[in-house]
Design a protein around this motif. Structure first.
Motif, PDB file in Angstrom:
ATOM      1  N   ALA A 114     -31.849  76.936 -29.004  1.00 47.67           N
ATOM      2  CA  ALA A 114     -33.167  77.339 -28.460  1.00 47.67           C
ATOM      3  C   ALA A 114     -33.765  76.093 -27.839  1.00 47.67           C
ATOM      4  CB  ALA A 114     -34.092  77.700 -29.475  1.00 47.67           C
ATOM      5  N   PRO A 115     -34.353  76.283 -26.719  1.00 43.93           N
ATOM      6  CA  PRO A 115     -35.283  74.969 -25.966  1.00 43.93           C
ATOM      7  C   PRO A 115     -36.631  74.580 -26.954  1.00 43.93           C
ATOM      8  CG  PRO A 115     -35.739  77.184 -24.998  1.00 43.93           C
ATOM      9  CD  PRO A 115     -34.681  77.399 -26.068  1.00 43.93           C
ATOM     10  N   ALA A 116     -37.096  73.355 -26.965  1.00 47.08           N
ATOM     11  CA  ALA A 116     -38.142  72.953 -27.651  1.00 47.08           C
ATOM     12  C   ALA A 116     -39.303  73.500 -27.090  1.00 47.08           C
ATOM     13  CB  ALA A 116     -38.140  71.373 -27.518  1.00 47.08           C
ATOM     14  N   GLN A 117     -40.133  73.955 -28.031  1.00 49.09           N
ATOM     15  CA  GLN A 117     -41.469  74.420 -27.735  1.00 49.09           C
ATOM     16  C   GLN A 117     -42.271  73.732 -26.416  1.00 49.09           C
ATOM     17  OE1 GLN A 117     -44.633  74.417 -30.429  1.00 49.09           O
ATOM     18  NE2 GLN A 117     -45.464  75.975 -29.571  1.00 49.09           N
ATOM     19  N   ALA A 118     -42.129  72.374 -26.539  1.00 52.44           N
ATOM     20  CA  ALA A 118     -42.959  71.561 -25.513  1.00 52.44           C
ATOM     21  C   ALA A 118     -42.329  72.027 -24.073  1.00 52.44           C
ATOM     22  CB  ALA A 118     -42.706  70.117 -25.601  1.00 52.44           C
ATOM     23  N   SER A 119     -40.932  72.195 -24.249  1.00 53.32           N
ATOM     24  CA  SER A 119     -40.376  72.611 -22.769  1.00 53.32           C
ATOM     25  C   SER A 119     -40.752  73.840 -22.113  1.00 53.32           C
ATOM     26  CB  SER A 119     -38.760  72.258 -22.860  1.00 53.32           C
ATOM     27  OG  SER A 119     -38.253  73.361 -23.585  1.00 53.32           O
ATOM     28  N   LEU A 120     -41.194  74.576 -22.707  1.00 56.90           N
ATOM     29  CA  LEU A 120     -41.794  75.798 -22.480  1.00 56.90           C
ATOM     30  C   LEU A 120     -43.301  75.934 -22.219  1.00 56.90           C
ATOM     31  CD1 LEU A 120     -39.597  78.236 -25.004  1.00 56.90           C
ATOM     32  CD2 LEU A 120     -39.155  77.531 -22.749  1.00 56.90           C
ATOM     33  N   VAL A 121     -44.103  75.262 -23.087  1.00 59.99           N
ATOM     34  CA  VAL A 121     -45.506  75.576 -22.879  1.00 59.99           C
ATOM     35  C   VAL A 121     -46.041  74.547 -21.491  1.00 59.99           C
ATOM     36  CG1 VAL A 121     -45.773  76.187 -25.350  1.00 59.99           C
ATOM     37  CG2 VAL A 121     -45.957  73.735 -24.539  1.00 59.99           C
ATOM     38  N   LYS A 122     -45.167  73.643 -21.130  1.00 56.69           N
ATOM     39  CA  LYS A 122     -45.402  72.689 -20.309  1.00 56.69           C
ATOM     40  C   LYS A 122     -45.599  73.391 -18.816  1.00 56.69           C
ATOM     41  CE  LYS A 122     -40.894  71.289 -19.430  1.00 56.69           C
ATOM     42  NZ  LYS A 122     -40.059  69.844 -19.298  1.00 56.69           N
ATOM     43  N   VAL A 123     -45.093  74.603 -18.665  1.00 58.08           N
ATOM     44  CA  VAL A 123     -44.964  75.253 -17.438  1.00 58.08           C
ATOM     45  C   VAL A 123     -46.152  76.092 -16.853  1.00 58.08           C
ATOM     46  CG1 VAL A 123     -43.835  77.200 -16.011  1.00 58.08           C
ATOM     47  CG2 VAL A 123     -42.480  75.831 -17.731  1.00 58.08           C
ATOM     48  N   ALA A 124     -46.790  75.546 -15.703  1.00 56.68           N
ATOM     49  CA  ALA A 124     -47.995  76.048 -15.427  1.00 56.68           C
ATOM     50  C   ALA A 124     -47.460  77.152 -13.981  1.00 56.68           C
ATOM     51  CB  ALA A 124     -49.117  75.105 -14.884  1.00 56.68           C
ATOM     52  N   ARG A 125     -48.430  77.942 -13.624  1.00 55.05           N
ATOM     53  CA  ARG A 125     -48.242  78.865 -12.432  1.00 55.05           C
ATOM     54  C   ARG A 125     -48.971  78.570 -11.361  1.00 55.05           C
ATOM     55  NH1 ARG A 125     -43.463  80.431 -14.241  1.00 55.05           N
ATOM     56  NH2 ARG A 125     -43.657  81.142 -16.402  1.00 55.05           N
ATOM     57  N   HIS A 126     -49.531  77.263 -11.241  1.00 53.87           N
ATOM     58  CA  HIS A 126     -50.408  76.762 -10.166  1.00 53.87           C
ATOM     59  C   HIS A 126     -50.988  75.284 -10.613  1.00 53.87           C
ATOM     60  CE1 HIS A 126     -53.987  76.979 -12.532  1.00 53.87           C
ATOM     61  NE2 HIS A 126     -53.721  78.119 -12.993  1.00 53.87           N
ATOM     62  N   LEU A 127     -51.348  74.795  -9.644  1.00 54.39           N
ATOM     63  CA  LEU A 127     -51.965  73.285  -9.899  1.00 54.39           C
ATOM     64  C   LEU A 127     -53.087  73.343 -10.875  1.00 54.39           C
ATOM     65  CD1 LEU A 127     -52.046  71.481  -6.476  1.00 54.39           C
ATOM     66  CD2 LEU A 127     -50.121  71.450  -8.296  1.00 54.39           C
ATOM     67  N   THR A 128     -52.822  72.401 -11.884  1.00 52.52           N
ATOM     68  CA  THR A 128     -53.900  72.281 -12.971  1.00 52.52           C
ATOM     69  C   THR A 128     -54.438  70.906 -12.672  1.00 52.52           C
ATOM     70  OG1 THR A 128     -52.579  71.134 -14.542  1.00 52.52           O
ATOM     71  CG2 THR A 128     -52.652  73.575 -14.728  1.00 52.52           C
ATOM     72  N   PRO A 129     -55.839  70.470 -13.140  1.00 51.57           N
ATOM     73  CA  PRO A 129     -56.199  69.292 -12.820  1.00 51.57           C
ATOM     74  C   PRO A 129     -55.173  67.918 -13.080  1.00 51.57           C
ATOM     75  CG  PRO A 129     -57.770  70.553 -13.817  1.00 51.57           C
ATOM     76  CD  PRO A 129     -56.691  71.463 -13.950  1.00 51.57           C
ATOM     77  N   LEU A 130     -54.459  68.015 -14.292  1.00 52.74           N
ATOM     78  CA  LEU A 130     -53.558  66.907 -14.568  1.00 52.74           C
ATOM     79  C   LEU A 130     -52.431  66.785 -13.665  1.00 52.74           C
ATOM     80  CD1 LEU A 130     -54.076  66.431 -18.461  1.00 52.74           C
ATOM     81  CD2 LEU A 130     -55.045  65.242 -16.259  1.00 52.74           C
ATOM     82  N   TYR A 131     -51.971  68.146 -13.339  1.00 56.32           N
ATOM     83  CA  TYR A 131     -50.751  68.388 -12.446  1.00 56.32           C
ATOM     84  C   TYR A 131     -50.939  67.755 -11.063  1.00 56.32           C
ATOM     85  CZ  TYR A 131     -47.201  70.402 -16.021  1.00 56.32           C
ATOM     86  OH  TYR A 131     -46.472  70.522 -16.937  1.00 56.32           O
ATOM     87  N   ARG A 132     -52.284  68.389 -10.695  1.00 54.95           N
ATOM     88  CA  ARG A 132     -52.628  67.782  -9.378  1.00 54.95           C
ATOM     89  C   ARG A 132     -52.555  66.275  -9.302  1.00 54.95           C
ATOM     90  NH1 ARG A 132     -57.009  70.437  -9.691  1.00 54.95           N
ATOM     91  NH2 ARG A 132     -56.261  72.062  -8.221  1.00 54.95           N
ATOM     92  N   GLN A 133     -53.117  65.631 -10.254  1.00 53.11           N
ATOM     93  CA  GLN A 133     -53.417  64.489 -10.290  1.00 53.11           C
ATOM     94  C   GLN A 133     -51.998  63.516 -10.166  1.00 53.11           C
ATOM     95  OE1 GLN A 133     -55.337  62.775 -13.833  1.00 53.11           O
ATOM     96  NE2 GLN A 133     -54.949  60.637 -13.277  1.00 53.11           N
ATOM     97  N   TRP A 134     -50.998  64.049 -10.759  1.00 49.58           N
ATOM     98  CA  TRP A 134     -49.858  63.438 -10.684  1.00 49.58           C
ATOM     99  C   TRP A 134     -49.122  63.733  -9.498  1.00 49.58           C
ATOM    100  CZ3 TRP A 134     -44.638  62.440 -10.644  1.00 49.58           C
ATOM    101  CH2 TRP A 134     -44.356  61.559 -11.661  1.00 49.58           C
ATOM    102  N   ILE A 135     -49.229  64.976  -8.980  1.00 47.44           N
ATOM    103  CA  ILE A 135     -48.566  65.157  -7.460  1.00 47.44           C
ATOM    104  C   ILE A 135     -49.059  64.359  -6.495  1.00 47.44           C
ATOM    105  CG2 ILE A 135     -48.180  67.076  -5.812  1.00 47.44           C
ATOM    106  CD1 ILE A 135     -47.331  68.985  -8.424  1.00 47.44           C
ATOM    107  N   MET A 136     -50.564  64.257  -6.583  1.00 44.12           N
ATOM    108  CA  MET A 136     -51.451  63.474  -5.373  1.00 44.12           C
ATOM    109  C   MET A 136     -50.834  62.012  -5.574  1.00 44.12           C
ATOM    110  SD  MET A 136     -52.037  65.824  -3.566  1.00 44.12           S
ATOM    111  CE  MET A 136     -52.040  67.534  -3.794  1.00 44.12           C
ATOM    112  N   ALA A 137     -50.578  61.554  -6.817  1.00 39.45           N
ATOM    113  CA  ALA A 137     -50.038  59.971  -6.745  1.00 39.45           C
ATOM    114  C   ALA A 137     -48.706  59.874  -6.063  1.00 39.45           C
ATOM    115  CB  ALA A 137     -50.103  59.490  -8.350  1.00 39.45           C
ATOM    116  N   SER A 138     -48.070  60.922  -5.908  1.00 43.09           N
ATOM    117  CA  SER A 138     -46.536  60.702  -5.596  1.00 43.09           C
ATOM    118  C   SER A 138     -46.238  60.771  -4.065  1.00 43.09           C
ATOM    119  CB  SER A 138     -45.810  61.699  -5.939  1.00 43.09           C
ATOM    120  OG  SER A 138     -44.493  61.757  -5.591  1.00 43.09           O
TER     121      SER A 138
END
Length: 202
Positions: A18-42
């Motif tokens: 079975a996959p680790a719980q963290a590998s499943l709960v990390k998935v978002a269906r749109h940009l969240t504030p923190l995912y946005r911050q990360w992607i805009m730094a790339s």
């Protein structure tokens, strides 16, 4: 070799568990504030697509954020000058499935986006990426299906940011071209590349 191939998904899942719980709960269906911050730094990502001719993985880079956000569900990526093979764009027109891996120098984490894409010639979208009067020929419009972080193990194992410059003994692009086509002067190609790239960056 054939006796050792895994051809059944159930067998594959039994092998890995079975996959680790963290590998499943990390998935978002749109940009969240923190995912946005990360992607805009790339400023660099790898774009993967599939089409009638097969699959393609293409590096993309910019001198600022590699994408812009149109809305929390949509990213825009300019198609700056390249070699005109248009493998990525052809696949998008034919199929539309797309995956992106965003990287930031020094971080061993990667943020991934999966979704669908179209190629747009909308003048307003092209104008968003104006570079002193230069605009991309097209913009890739990406609709996000999922966005999530990738475990750091791969980049740590590779020492991607810590190993130092290991490029000294690699063949040049000119040498690679000359290997495939004898009429190409590899040394001349390499000598001219810097000036040519400076004139055609955008």
């Amino acid at each position: 070799m054939a006796d050792y191939l895994v051809t059944d998904v159930a067998a594959l899942e039994a092998l890995y568990g079975a996959p680790a719980q963290a590998s499943l709960v990390k998935v978002a269906r749109h940009l969240t504030p923190l995912y946005r911050q990360w992607i805009m730094a790339s400023r660099f990502c790898v774009v993967s697509t599939a089409g009638e001719g097969g699959t393609d993985g293409s590096p993309r880079g910019d001198d600022g954020p590699i994408v812009q956000e149109l809305d929390p569900q949509t990213l825009l990526m300019p198609d700056w000058r390249g070699n005109n093979r248009i493998d990525t764009l052809r696949n998008i027109v034919q199929d539309g499935r797309i995956s992106l891996m965003f990287m930031v120098p020094g971080s061993n984490n990667v943020v991934r986006v999966n979704g669908r894409a179209v190629v747009s010639l909308d003048p307003a979208m092209l104008a968003r990426f104006d570079q002193k009067g230069r605009a991309p020929r097209s913009v890739i419009v990406i609709t996000i299906a999922e966005v999530y972080s990738q475990c750091a193990r791969a980049l740590i194992r590779a020492g991607l940011w810590t190993a130092g410059d290991e490029s000294g003994d690699l063949p040049t692009i000119g040498a690679l071209l000359a290997e495939q086509e004898a009429s190409i002067d590899g040394d001349a190609y390499d000598s001219a590349w810097g000036a040519r790239a400076a004139k055609t960056m955008w």
